[in-house]
Write an enzyme that holds these catalytic residues in place. Structure first.
Site, PDB file in Angstrom:
ATOM      1  N   SER A  28      -5.122 -26.736 -70.078  1.00  0.00           N
ATOM      2  CA  SER A  28      -5.334 -25.321 -70.343  1.00  0.00           C
ATOM      3  C   SER A  28      -5.382 -25.069 -71.852  1.00  0.00           C
ATOM      4  CB  SER A  28      -4.254 -24.504 -69.635  1.00  0.00           C
ATOM      5  OG  SER A  28      -4.582 -23.143 -69.591  1.00  0.00           O
ATOM      6  N   ASP A  52     -10.769 -21.125 -60.685  1.00  0.00           N
ATOM      7  CA  ASP A  52     -10.159 -21.029 -62.010  1.00  0.00           C
ATOM      8  C   ASP A  52     -11.119 -20.286 -62.932  1.00  0.00           C
ATOM      9  OD1 ASP A  52      -8.944 -21.423 -64.478  1.00  0.00           O
ATOM     10  OD2 ASP A  52      -8.746 -23.596 -64.271  1.00  0.00           O
ATOM     11  N   HIS A  62      -6.217 -23.375 -60.998  1.00  0.00           N
ATOM     12  CA  HIS A  62      -5.588 -23.695 -62.276  1.00  0.00           C
ATOM     13  C   HIS A  62      -4.154 -24.155 -62.026  1.00  0.00           C
ATOM     14  CE1 HIS A  62      -5.829 -23.273 -66.656  1.00  0.00           C
ATOM     15  NE2 HIS A  62      -4.557 -22.910 -66.625  1.00  0.00           N
TER      16      HIS A  62
END
Length: 361
Positions: free
Chosen positions: A208, A302, A332
Site C-alpha cells: 500500500s 481495491d 486490499h
C-alpha cells in the site's frame, strides 16, 4: 497479468440489497442493523476466505477511518486483528509464523532514530536483504500490524527482512516517510553484513503506502547515484495522487479501503494538493527508466488496483521487466492473511519466487 471478470457496484445493486439484510452466508440475524451498502457489495464480490475475514473485521466494530482523527484512527480494529479473531473462532493457533530470529532495534534517520524490526530466516547466512515498508496510508498502522507479511517474506524469499517504522503524518508530513525509507535502504547497504546480510543482494518491498515507498526508494537511489536495489516488490501500491481511476470509481465504498479513506490519507500526509503531483507520490507520472525489475501484486476489490496496473504499464513502456499479478475475489490488505486466505499464500509464493530469482537463488 492475471485476468478475470470485472464487476461494478452498479451491477451488484441487487446482491447488495440482499446482503444489506443478511450476512454473506444468507442467514438473517434477528434484529441486525442494515449493513453498509459498500460492505454488502464487497462481501458479495469476495471469495469465501476473504468474506470470512471481512465479516470478522466488521464484527469488531471499526469506525470509518475518514470520520476520525489520526489519533482515533490508529486505535481502530485492523484487518490483522480480524485474522487473529477468526483463527481463535476456528480453534486454531494465533502464534506468528516462525522465522529464525527477530530483533527490534533502531537505526539513524534524518528525523532521529528509526525503529526497525529485523527478521532473519533459519539457516546460515549471509542472506539477501529486503527493506520492507508497511502500509497504513503514511498515517496509521505499525510494524506490528504488518508482522505477518514480514515473516512470510522472510521465509518465502529466504532473506533478512528489515521492517521500517517510518515517521507518519500529520505530525511528520511528506516527504518524512519517504526520507526515512530511503535512509533505511542506505543503512542496509552499508550495514548488511552486521545483520547477517549480503550488501550486494538488497531488494525493496512494501504494501500500500509502503509499496509506493519501495518504488520511490528505487527512484531516489537512481537519482542520487546510490546502488540500486536488485528488485522491487510493490503490493497494491499507492502510485497516483488522483482518486478518479476506474478502480477508485468501481470500489469507491469498498472495505477495508475505499476512496474517502484514501482522500483522508492524502490530506493527513501531504502538505497540500501540490504534493499529490510529486513523482514520489504519483509514481505513474514519474521517470521510470532504468528501474530495477519489479513485481506488482494487486487485489481485484481495491481502489488502488488501477494504480498498480498503470504503474506496471508505465514500467513496461520504460523498458523495465515487470510482472503484475491481480488476485480475484480478494480485497486490499489480503497479502498478509496467509493463515486464512488461500490467495495470500499464492501471492507470497509469487513474491518469493521473484525475489529469489533476483537474488540469484
Amino acid at each position: 497479468m492475471a485476468s478475470g471478470t470485472r464487476f461494478t457496484l452498479m451491477a451488484l445493486g441487487g446482491l447488495a440489497a440482499l446482503a444489506a439484510c443478511a450476512p454473506a452466508g444468507g442467514t438473517m440475524r434477528p434484529g441486525a442493523a442494515p449493513m453498509d451498502p459498500g460492505a454488502a457489495a464487497t462481501l458479495a464480490r469476495s471469495d469465501a476466505d476473504m468474506r470470512a475475514v471481512l465479516e470478522q473485521h466488521m464484527a469488531l466494530g471499526p469506525k470509518p477511518i475518514e470520520t476520525l482523527t489520526p489519533q482515533e484512527a490508529r486505535v481502530q480494529p485492523t484487518p490483522a486483528d480480524a485474522v487473529k479473531a477468526l483463527l481463535q473462532r476456528m480453534g486454531r493457533s494465533t502464534a506468528p509464523e516462525p522465522v529464525g530470529n527477530v530483533q527490534d532495534r533502531t537505526i539513524p534517520g534524518p528525523g532521529g532514530a528509526i525503529p526497525v524490526r529485523i527478521y532473519t530466516p533459519a539457516g546460515t547466512g549471509p542472506f539477501p536483504v529486503i527493506v520492507y515498508s508497511h502500509g497504513g496510508g503514511w498515517v496509521i498502522a505499525t510494524i506490528d500490524t504488518y508482522d505477518s507479511s514480514a515473516r512470510a517474506l522472510t521465509n518465502a524469499a529466504q532473506a533478512v527482512v528489515v521492517s521500517i517504522e517510518y515517521r507518519k503524518g500529520p505530525e511528520n508530513p511528506f516527504p518524512a516517510a519517504h526520507d526515512d525509507a530511503f535512509a533505511a535502504y542506505q543503512w542496509v547497504l552499508q550495514n548488511a553484513a552486521s545483520i547477517g546480510g549480503d550488501p550486494m543482494r538488497v531488494a525493496v518491498a512494501g504494501e500500500s503506502a509502503g509499496g509506493g515507498l519501495a518504488v520511490a526508494t528505487a527512484m531516489m537511489a537512481r537519482e542520487r547515484n546510490v546502488r540500486m536495489p536488485v528488485h522491487v516488490l510493490a503490493v497494491y501500491p499507492i502510485a497516483d495522487g488522483d482518486t478518479e481511476s476506474p478502480s477508485y470509481v468501481e470500489n469507491a465504498m469498498a472495505k477495508p479501503l475505499n476512496r474517502p479513506m484514501m482522500q483522508w490519507f492524502f490530506r493527513h500526509y501531504l502538505r497540500g494538493p501540490q504534493d499529490a503531483q510529486d513523482p514520489r507520490i504519483s509514481l505513474v507520472r514519474a521517470d521510470l527508466s532504468r528501474m530495477p525489475a519489479t513485481t506488482i501484486i494487486l487485489a481485484e476489490i481495491d481502489p488502488l488496483r488501477s494504480d498498480g496496473e498503470e504503474l506496471g504499464a508505465r514500467l513496461r513502456q520504460a523498458g523495465v521487466p515487470v510482472q503484475v499479478h491481480v488476485h480475484q475475489g480478494v480485497t486490499h490488505e489480503f497479502f498478509g492473511m496467509g493463515a486464512v486466505v488461500a490467495d495470500a499464500r499464492t501471492a507470497v509464493q509469487q513474491a518469493g519466487t521473484a525475489l529469489r530469482g533476483a537474488f540469484g537463488r
